[in-house]
Design a protein around this motif. Structure first.
Motif, PDB file in Angstrom:
ATOM      1  N   GLU A   1       0.494  -5.180   3.780  1.00  0.00           N
ATOM      2  CA  GLU A   1      -0.784  -5.461   3.111  1.00  0.00           C
ATOM      3  C   GLU A   1      -1.688  -6.307   4.005  1.00  0.00           C
ATOM      4  O   GLU A   1      -2.889  -6.036   4.122  1.00  0.00           O
ATOM      5  N   ILE A   2      -1.105  -7.324   4.623  1.00  0.00           N
ATOM      6  CA  ILE A   2      -1.896  -8.195   5.510  1.00  0.00           C
ATOM      7  C   ILE A   2      -2.369  -7.417   6.724  1.00  0.00           C
ATOM      8  O   ILE A   2      -3.521  -7.534   7.148  1.00  0.00           O
ATOM      9  N   ARG A   3      -1.501  -6.600   7.266  1.00  0.00           N
ATOM     10  CA  ARG A   3      -1.836  -5.834   8.473  1.00  0.00           C
ATOM     11  C   ARG A   3      -2.918  -4.788   8.201  1.00  0.00           C
ATOM     12  O   ARG A   3      -3.777  -4.538   9.044  1.00  0.00           O
ATOM     13  N   LYS A   4      -2.905  -4.194   7.009  1.00  0.00           N
ATOM     14  CA  LYS A   4      -3.815  -3.089   6.712  1.00  0.00           C
ATOM     15  C   LYS A   4      -5.094  -3.534   6.002  1.00  0.00           C
ATOM     16  O   LYS A   4      -5.927  -2.687   5.660  1.00  0.00           O
ATOM     17  N   ALA A   5      -5.261  -4.818   5.771  1.00  0.00           N
ATOM     18  CA  ALA A   5      -6.464  -5.305   5.074  1.00  0.00           C
ATOM     19  C   ALA A   5      -7.722  -4.895   5.839  1.00  0.00           C
ATOM     20  O   ALA A   5      -7.811  -5.069   7.046  1.00  0.00           O
ATOM     21  N   GLU A   6      -8.681  -4.352   5.112  1.00  0.00           N
ATOM     22  CA  GLU A   6      -9.910  -3.868   5.737  1.00  0.00           C
ATOM     23  C   GLU A   6     -11.077  -4.829   5.564  1.00  0.00           C
ATOM     24  O   GLU A   6     -12.128  -4.641   6.168  1.00  0.00           O
TER      25      GLU A   6
ATOM     26  N   GLU B   1     -12.200  -9.164   3.948  1.00  0.00           N
ATOM     27  CA  GLU B   1     -11.710 -10.481   3.553  1.00  0.00           C
ATOM     28  C   GLU B   1     -11.284 -10.513   2.091  1.00  0.00           C
ATOM     29  O   GLU B   1     -10.364 -11.251   1.720  1.00  0.00           O
ATOM     30  N   ASP B   2     -11.930  -9.710   1.254  1.00  0.00           N
ATOM     31  CA  ASP B   2     -11.565  -9.675  -0.165  1.00  0.00           C
ATOM     32  C   ASP B   2     -10.125  -9.213  -0.361  1.00  0.00           C
ATOM     33  O   ASP B   2      -9.407  -9.727  -1.228  1.00  0.00           O
ATOM     34  N   GLN B   3      -9.685  -8.245   0.439  1.00  0.00           N
ATOM     35  CA  GLN B   3      -8.319  -7.748   0.320  1.00  0.00           C
ATOM     36  C   GLN B   3      -7.309  -8.810   0.735  1.00  0.00           C
ATOM     37  O   GLN B   3      -6.241  -8.944   0.131  1.00  0.00           O
ATOM     38  N   LEU B   4      -7.631  -9.593   1.749  1.00  0.00           N
ATOM     39  CA  LEU B   4      -6.752 -10.693   2.149  1.00  0.00           C
ATOM     40  C   LEU B   4      -6.684 -11.765   1.057  1.00  0.00           C
ATOM     41  O   LEU B   4      -5.625 -12.321   0.783  1.00  0.00           O
ATOM     42  N   THR B   5      -7.829 -12.050   0.436  1.00  0.00           N
ATOM     43  CA  THR B   5      -7.859 -13.030  -0.652  1.00  0.00           C
ATOM     44  C   THR B   5      -7.037 -12.536  -1.841  1.00  0.00           C
ATOM     45  O   THR B   5      -6.331 -13.329  -2.492  1.00  0.00           O
ATOM     46  N   GLU B   6      -7.086 -11.239  -2.094  1.00  0.00           N
ATOM     47  CA  GLU B   6      -6.294 -10.658  -3.179  1.00  0.00           C
ATOM     48  C   GLU B   6      -4.801 -10.783  -2.882  1.00  0.00           C
ATOM     49  O   GLU B   6      -4.009 -11.120  -3.771  1.00  0.00           O
ATOM     50  N   THR B   7      -4.416 -10.534  -1.633  1.00  0.00           N
ATOM     51  CA  THR B   7      -3.014 -10.691  -1.232  1.00  0.00           C
ATOM     52  C   THR B   7      -2.562 -12.136  -1.382  1.00  0.00           C
ATOM     53  O   THR B   7      -1.452 -12.420  -1.844  1.00  0.00           O
ATOM     54  N   GLN B   8      -3.448 -13.062  -1.008  1.00  0.00           N
ATOM     55  CA  GLN B   8      -3.149 -14.485  -1.142  1.00  0.00           C
ATOM     56  C   GLN B   8      -2.900 -14.848  -2.611  1.00  0.00           C
ATOM     57  O   GLN B   8      -1.953 -15.567  -2.943  1.00  0.00           O
ATOM     58  N   GLY B   9      -3.741 -14.335  -3.500  1.00  0.00           N
ATOM     59  CA  GLY B   9      -3.562 -14.585  -4.929  1.00  0.00           C
ATOM     60  C   GLY B   9      -2.274 -13.981  -5.465  1.00  0.00           C
ATOM     61  O   GLY B   9      -1.593 -14.599  -6.287  1.00  0.00           O
TER      62      GLY B   9
END
Length: 252
Positions: free
Chosen positions: A203-208, A210-218
């Motif tokens: 998920e972290i590697r494929k994030a396109e 910043e919102d996707q990274l924030t979602e993974t963090q949550g």
């Protein structure tokens, strides 16, 4: 099918043998599988239909006849029907005695033998593409050269090609290399399950964005609680790499 059942009953008279195949009705299939799960049968003889996601945790031994005639991904899916609990599992992929295997068959059987550790699906997919070729995208007809570009790059190229064909805008970016002297990983004390670790790394590697990274963090906080510094570093590096790729940087 029935011949195989009869042969097993001759070899092991005390064994209770059931069978399923694609010509049976849904209720017949369900009935036999349910009985097998409950322990009504000791042996289940089946066609390759078993590869379609049947989960039977109490099974620990698998024999595959004429394995040289099957595709690598199919072999991998069939092998995944066993070893789904804490019991040690064994898989035997067999072919006719004295049969001369083709080069492709030998490569497939070698791959299914070599890749047995957790997370082998990615390696199997890459080896399968290497054996079959990646198609017209990387070479003539079905003789592409996936080894020369790698599975990740091939997947990205394929996704970009499909997006362009659909008239979508493709964002140009690189695959930058980040080198920082910090610990950035998912500790076992934070996440024990290896499969979950692999999914989060992906998920972290494929994030396109910043919102996707924030979602993974949550998701990490919701599922596993507050994370240690190593995980925080991993997320920060993921963000740095995202922006570096979009800025067309090669190395940081």
């Amino acid at each position: 099918m029935k011949k195989t059942v009869s042969e097993i009953q001759v070899l092991v008279p005390e064994a209770r043998v059931g069978y399923i195949h694609g010509q049976m009705t849904e209720s017949q299939l369900e009935g036999v599988l349910y009985d097998f799960v409950r322990g009504e049968y000791d042996v289940l003889v089946t066609t390759s239909i078993i590869e379609t996601g049947v989960d039977i945790p109490n099974v620990n031994t698998l024999f595959v006849e004429d394995a040289d005639r099957m595709g690598l991904s199919q072999l991998y899916q069939i092998r995944g029907r066993i070893g789904r609990s804490n019991r040690v599992a064994y898989a035997y992929f067999m072919y006719q005695q004295n049969k001369v295997l083709t080069e492709i068959s030998e490569k497939r059987l070698a791959a299914i033998r070599d890749f047995t550790e957790l997370g082998s699906g990615f390696k199997i997919a890459m080896r399968d593409l290497s054996i079959r070729g990646a198609g017209n995208l990387l070479g003539k007809q079905q003789h592409g050269f996936i080894d020369s570009v790698g599975y990740d790059l091939y997947s990205q190229m394929l996704a970009d090609a499909v997006a362009q064909k659909q008239g979508q805008k493709v964002t140009e970016k690189t695959d930058s290399e980040i080198e920082l002297g910090v610990e950035a990983y998912l500790p076992s004390e934070y996440i024990e399950d290896q499969r979950q670790k692999i999914e989060i790394y992906k998920e972290i590697r494929k994030a396109e964005n910043e919102d996707q990274l924030t979602e993974t963090q949550g998701d990490l906080i919701d599922r596993f609680g507050d994370y240690p510094i190593q995980v925080e570093n991993l997320l920060i590096i993921g963000k740095i790499k995202l922006f570096s790729d979009l800025a067309l940087l090669e190395k940081n």
